[in-house]
Design an enzyme around this catalytic site. Structure first.
Site, PDB file in Angstrom:
ATOM      1  N   GLU A 265      12.463  -4.020   0.031  1.00  0.00           N
ATOM      2  CA  GLU A 265      11.765  -4.145  -1.247  1.00  0.00           C
ATOM      3  C   GLU A 265      12.620  -4.928  -2.242  1.00  0.00           C
ATOM      4  O   GLU A 265      13.831  -4.696  -2.354  1.00  0.00           O
ATOM      5  CB  GLU A 265      11.460  -2.754  -1.811  1.00  0.00           C
ATOM      6  CG  GLU A 265      10.753  -2.766  -3.159  1.00  0.00           C
ATOM      7  CD  GLU A 265      10.559  -1.378  -3.757  1.00  0.00           C
ATOM      8  OE1 GLU A 265       9.684  -1.233  -4.637  1.00  0.00           O
ATOM      9  OE2 GLU A 265      11.291  -0.439  -3.350  1.00  0.00           O
ATOM     10  N   LYS A 340       2.034  -2.334  -3.464  1.00  0.00           N
ATOM     11  CA  LYS A 340       2.542  -0.986  -3.715  1.00  0.00           C
ATOM     12  C   LYS A 340       1.492  -0.202  -4.492  1.00  0.00           C
ATOM     13  O   LYS A 340       1.001  -0.655  -5.535  1.00  0.00           O
ATOM     14  CB  LYS A 340       3.858  -1.060  -4.498  1.00  0.00           C
ATOM     15  CG  LYS A 340       4.613   0.260  -4.583  1.00  0.00           C
ATOM     16  CD  LYS A 340       6.001   0.041  -5.182  1.00  0.00           C
ATOM     17  CE  LYS A 340       6.832   1.321  -5.172  1.00  0.00           C
ATOM     18  NZ  LYS A 340       8.202   1.085  -5.684  1.00  0.00           N
ATOM     19  N   CYS A 374       8.265   1.597  -0.330  1.00  0.00           N
ATOM     20  CA  CYS A 374       9.160   2.608  -0.908  1.00  0.00           C
ATOM     21  C   CYS A 374       8.460   3.900  -1.328  1.00  0.00           C
ATOM     22  O   CYS A 374       8.152   4.743  -0.499  1.00  0.00           O
ATOM     23  CB  CYS A 374       9.922   1.979  -2.085  1.00  0.00           C
ATOM     24  SG  CYS A 374      11.400   2.913  -2.579  1.00  0.00           S
TER      25      CYS A 374
END
Length: 508
Positions: A265, A340, A374
């Protein structure tokens, strides 16, 4: 590469491809005027052995081909030339019950060389050889650079120098790099091949899976190789420096035959140093200007290195809104974007980021995969929805600044592997960036996690890196083990769910 490529496809040759095939062959052999396959030849090959004839297309145009026959091993062992091995171009030497795959032609149009497209065709030939349970691949390769050295070197001396990399031959060097070995020198092999002085080198690749007893070959690829990059944050003077370092790692993991390369990321954050004089929100919006050029370059690298690349993540602006996104750049030249979903309080407070609104899986040449960035891995509902769509491997590019942050990612990723009976690969950044606000320190340990049962490591970790050290991690994962787990595991989590009591579904 001068022009942008949108799609690369490797498939079997069709008679409708002939016109484009002819044009590409003429471009590939300018020194051999008139030496191209006639349409009647191609029709005959497709009639005799359709699965052995391959073409590679760029943006739906044929730019290369690999043509083959099956012959008996004793015919290869005898002295022969090109006319004899092809039955004087009638292909009467083809024998479906033979034991050797003989390559009679392979070429890539000059404009598309340097993208390793020829390597793809050779890999496909190897797969054909294995699937048909043939002993080997054999062909006689030209040595077109030999003519420059013929006065000073014998063919044997020339070949030895090429093998030691003291000289380069555009054909022989390529063949040797694809695991072919020299059998013998062929004299007067191809009439009219002036560049090679009509010499050729008989080359062979042995099928280590060959079995003299008949057997059924599993045509589906079950073992997938993952190449994970634990990226060291370092100052980068410009975008080209980022590309240089990225290509170094892609080259490394593809050199080991990886099917996927996973970046972390926000690994492009060092480029934000030039904007440190701006507010954090403005600086990251400046960084977002790089997302499209990065996507285009990684598409090219995916093609060139024949590997599917998951580009970690980067800021990206859509209709004025800032998102944290990444790209799945497939080795066929296509790409897809992932976003995300869950944004951390830090990302909202410092950068004003927004979360994406689409939960999806991705079809690849290695099966269906999922990708989360993440924080998303800490929400089990997402991966369960992906699992219901058939996901076998979940990729998680992450960025954590402290060990406790990494602990959350690690243990949640392990839980996702167990509860969804899948593999989970996580890759993060290490090091520090003292001149980039809000990106100063990082902590990571890249790893591949597995379900927990007898067929897998007892600790559920297939492989992991040294913490906080730049390195790569190469791991093989076997999809057949997941199939066995789904049906016959000690516990069967996916099958034993109480759908009569609870269910998870997408709202949009």
């Amino acid at each position: 590469m001068q022009t942008e490529i949108n799609k690369v496809e490797l498939r079997n040759l069709r008679i409708e491809d002939y016109k484009e095939l002819k044009n590409s062959m003429i471009e590939s052999y300018p020194e051999m005027v008139g030496s191209y396959w006639k349409e009647s030849h191609i029709e005959k090959l497709l009639q005799l052995f359709p699965e052995g004839q391959l073409v590679i297309l760029v943006d739906d145009i044929v730019v290369g081909s690999a043509l083959s026959l099956i012959v008996n091993e004793d015919l290869v062992d005898k002295k022969h030339d090109y006319a004899k091995i092809t039955g004087n171009y009638s292909f009467s030497t083809h024998d479906p019950k033979g034991d050797v795959l003989y390559g009679i032609d392979v070429f890539i149009a000059p404009k598309y060389r340097g993208l390793r497209l020829g390597r793809r065709m050779y890999d496909a030939r190897k797969e054909i050889c294995e699937q048909l349970n043939l002993k080997s691949i054999v062909f006689a390769g030209r040595i077109p650079n030999y003519g420059k050295y013929a006065d000073a070197l014998t063919p044997k001396e020339y070949i030895e120098k090429v093998k030691r990399k003291e000289l380069h031959d555009s054909v022989l060097s390529f063949q040797l790099s694809n695991d072919f070995h020299v059998m013998r020198i062929m004299k007067n092999y191809l009439e009219g091949d002036k560049l090679s002085k009509e010499f050729a080198v008989l080359l062979e690749w042995n099928n280590i899976y060959y079995d003299e007893s008949p057997r059924i070959i599993n045509l589906e690829k079950s073992v997938i190789r993952l190449g994970l990059i634990q990226w060291q944050m370092r100052p980068l003077k410009d975008l080209e420096a980022l590309f240089e370092q990225s290509e170094f790692f892609i080259d490394a993991v593809s050199g080991y035959g990886s099917d996927f390369a996973l970046f972390p990321e926000l690994f492009i954050a060092p480029l934000m140093a030039d904007y440190n004089h701006l507010s954090e929100a403005d600086a990251i919006r400046e960084l977002a200007r790089y997302s499209e050029p990065i996507r285009k370059r990684f598409q090219e690298l995916a093609i060139s290195y024949n590997i599917n690349i998951i580009t970690g993540s980067m800021p990206h602006i859509i209709d004025g809104t800032l998102y944290n996104v990444g790209f799945l750049c497939k080795r066929d030249g296509t790409y897809e974007m992932y976003t995300k979903i869950h944004i951390t309080p830090n990302e909202v407070f410092h950068w004003g980021m927004s979360g994406g609104n689409e939960i999806k899986t991705f079809d690849t040449d290695c099966g269906k995969i999922g990708i989360m960035i993440c924080y998303d891995v800490e929400f089990p509902e997402l991966s369960r929805l992906m699992s219901d769509e058939g996901m076998n491997i979940l990729f998680v590019p992450f960025l954590t600044d402290t060990q406790n942050g990494y602990t959350r990612v690690k243990h949640c990723a392990q839980a996702r592997a167990i509860e969804n009976e899948c593999y989970v690969a996580v890759a993060g950044c290490v090091g520090n960036l003292p001149k980039v606000n809000n990106m100063d320190i990082q902590y990571a340990q890249t790893a591949v996690f597995t379900p927990s049962d007898f067929a897998f490591p007892s600790n559920g970790i297939k492989g992991e890196t040294t913490p906080n050290t730049e390195m790569t991690l190469i791991v093989d994962v076997d999809l057949n083990l997941l199939k066995e787990l789904h049906e016959h595991g000690s516990v069967r989590i996916l099958k034993d769910r109480r759908n009569d009591l609870y269910q998870i579904k997408k709202l949009k």
